[in-house]
Design an enzyme around this catalytic site. Structure first.
Site, PDB file in Angstrom:
ATOM      1  N   TYR A  36     -12.494  52.933  36.670  1.00  0.00           N
ATOM      2  CA  TYR A  36     -12.110  53.968  35.775  1.00  0.00           C
ATOM      3  C   TYR A  36     -12.834  54.551  35.673  1.00  0.00           C
ATOM      4  O   TYR A  36     -13.812  54.889  36.340  1.00  0.00           O
ATOM      5  CB  TYR A  36     -11.667  52.217  34.220  1.00  0.00           C
TER       6      TYR A  36
ATOM      7  N   ARG B 147      -8.677  51.445  28.236  1.00  0.00           N
ATOM      8  CA  ARG B 147      -8.184  50.065  29.315  1.00  0.00           C
ATOM      9  C   ARG B 147      -9.273  49.630  29.747  1.00  0.00           C
ATOM     10  O   ARG B 147      -8.619  48.308  30.488  1.00  0.00           O
ATOM     11  CB  ARG B 147      -6.844  51.303  29.712  1.00  0.00           C
TER      12      ARG B 147
ATOM     13  N   TRP C 180      -4.631  60.512  20.702  1.00  0.00           N
ATOM     14  CA  TRP C 180      -6.033  60.646  21.850  1.00  0.00           C
ATOM     15  C   TRP C 180      -5.695  61.915  22.053  1.00  0.00           C
ATOM     16  O   TRP C 180      -6.800  62.146  23.164  1.00  0.00           O
ATOM     17  CB  TRP C 180      -5.890  58.764  23.301  1.00  0.00           C
TER      18      TRP C 180
HETATM   19  N1  GSH Z   1       0.024  51.654  31.055  1.00  0.00           N
HETATM   20  C1  GSH Z   1      -1.186  52.177  31.632  1.00  0.00           C
HETATM   21  C2  GSH Z   1      -2.647  51.370  31.838  1.00  0.00           C
HETATM   22  O1  GSH Z   1      -2.206  50.451  30.889  1.00  0.00           O
HETATM   23  O2  GSH Z   1      -3.153  51.176  32.572  1.00  0.00           O
HETATM   24  C3  GSH Z   1      -1.773  53.318  31.090  1.00  0.00           C
HETATM   25  C4  GSH Z   1      -2.625  54.696  32.204  1.00  0.00           C
HETATM   26  C5  GSH Z   1      -3.473  55.740  31.605  1.00  0.00           C
HETATM   27  O3  GSH Z   1      -2.691  56.370  30.966  1.00  0.00           O
HETATM   28  N2  GSH Z   1      -4.322  56.363  32.259  1.00  0.00           N
HETATM   29  C6  GSH Z   1      -5.759  57.154  31.992  1.00  0.00           C
HETATM   30  C7  GSH Z   1      -5.518  57.960  32.897  1.00  0.00           C
HETATM   31  O4  GSH Z   1      -5.600  57.386  34.591  1.00  0.00           O
HETATM   32  C8  GSH Z   1      -6.235  56.658  31.104  1.00  0.00           C
HETATM   33  S1  GSH Z   1      -6.846  55.348  30.234  1.00  0.00           S
HETATM   34  N3  GSH Z   1      -5.578  59.499  33.173  1.00  0.00           N
HETATM   35  C9  GSH Z   1      -5.749  60.205  33.721  1.00  0.00           C
HETATM   36  C10 GSH Z   1      -4.051  61.219  34.324  1.00  0.00           C
HETATM   37  O5  GSH Z   1      -2.827  60.566  33.909  1.00  0.00           O
HETATM   38  O6  GSH Z   1      -4.367  61.907  35.083  1.00  0.00           O
END
Ligand code: GSH
Length: 199
Positions: A8, A14, A104
């Protein structure tokens, strides 16, 4: 014994519920924290191009709540009956629904503050009333022992308190619940040792 690697960003976000469950169960895991500046170059190497991702013996598992539910099963934290499991699931989903309403990605700081104000004025009281009503005069949200729903409540309330300090002050039973989660020795140890991040 299985090997676990949780990838992460350097934040609670998350991944914090899975981390709490690892800590609670005393299961060793690699807590890999990717730098945002490195993310664009490695994003494509992740199945959904999103984090968190858990690798169990090298096999990838995506979606934070699926990861947490899997670990909660391993840790005996899902509830003591099928109905209790469903109740814990529903509470996790309810908390998650609220988390998803937080703007966010809003870039304009003024609009972001307005949206957060609205959220905490209009939605938070309903959420808190619902959770407190569900808790009643019991110690834990589901049944008579802790579940991943209690842990998630603490994870979420920690973040909500950053956005709106004292947001749960009028719900003392819920504050008691989060105090109890925080007092679980392995959780207390994790909170003390984890990297300090705002979210
Ligand atoms: N539904 C997914 C979960 O709960 O794991 C959502 C995952 C998600 O949106 N992660 C974000 C992410 O990876 C960070 S909280 N963002 C970077 C990107 O989309 O490139």
């Amino acid at each position: 014994m299985a090997s676990y690697k949780l990838t992460y960003f350097n934040m609670r976000g998350r991944a914090e519920l899975p981390r709490y469950i690892f800590a609670y169960a005393g299961i060793a895991f690699e807590d890999r924290r990717v730098e945002w500046r490195d993310w664009p170059s490695i994003k494509k190497t992740f199945p959904l191009g999103k984090l968190p991702m858990l690798e169990v013996n090298g096999l990838p598992l995506t979606q934070s709540l699926a990861i947490a539910r899997f670990l909660a099963k391993e840790a005996g934290l899902v509830g003591n009956s099928r109905l209790a499991e469903a109740q814990a699931d529903a509470l996790v989903d309810t908390l998650n629904d609220f988390t998803l309403l937080i703007p966010w990605r809003e870039d304009n700081p003024q609009i972001k503050t307005q949206k957060i104000d609205m959220l905490f004025q209009s939605h938070a009281p309903k959420l808190l009333d619902h959770l407190q009503c569900h808790l009643g005069d019991r110690k834990w949200l589901v049944g008579d022992s802790e579940t991943w729903a209690d842990l998630y409540c603490h994870v979420c309330f920690t973040t909500f308190s950053v956005l709106r300090p004292g947001f749960a002050d009028h719900h003392p039973a819920l504050c008691g619940l989060t105090d109890r989660v925080e007092a679980i020795p392995n959780i207390a140890k994790w909170i003390q040792c984890r990297p300090t991040t705002e979210f």
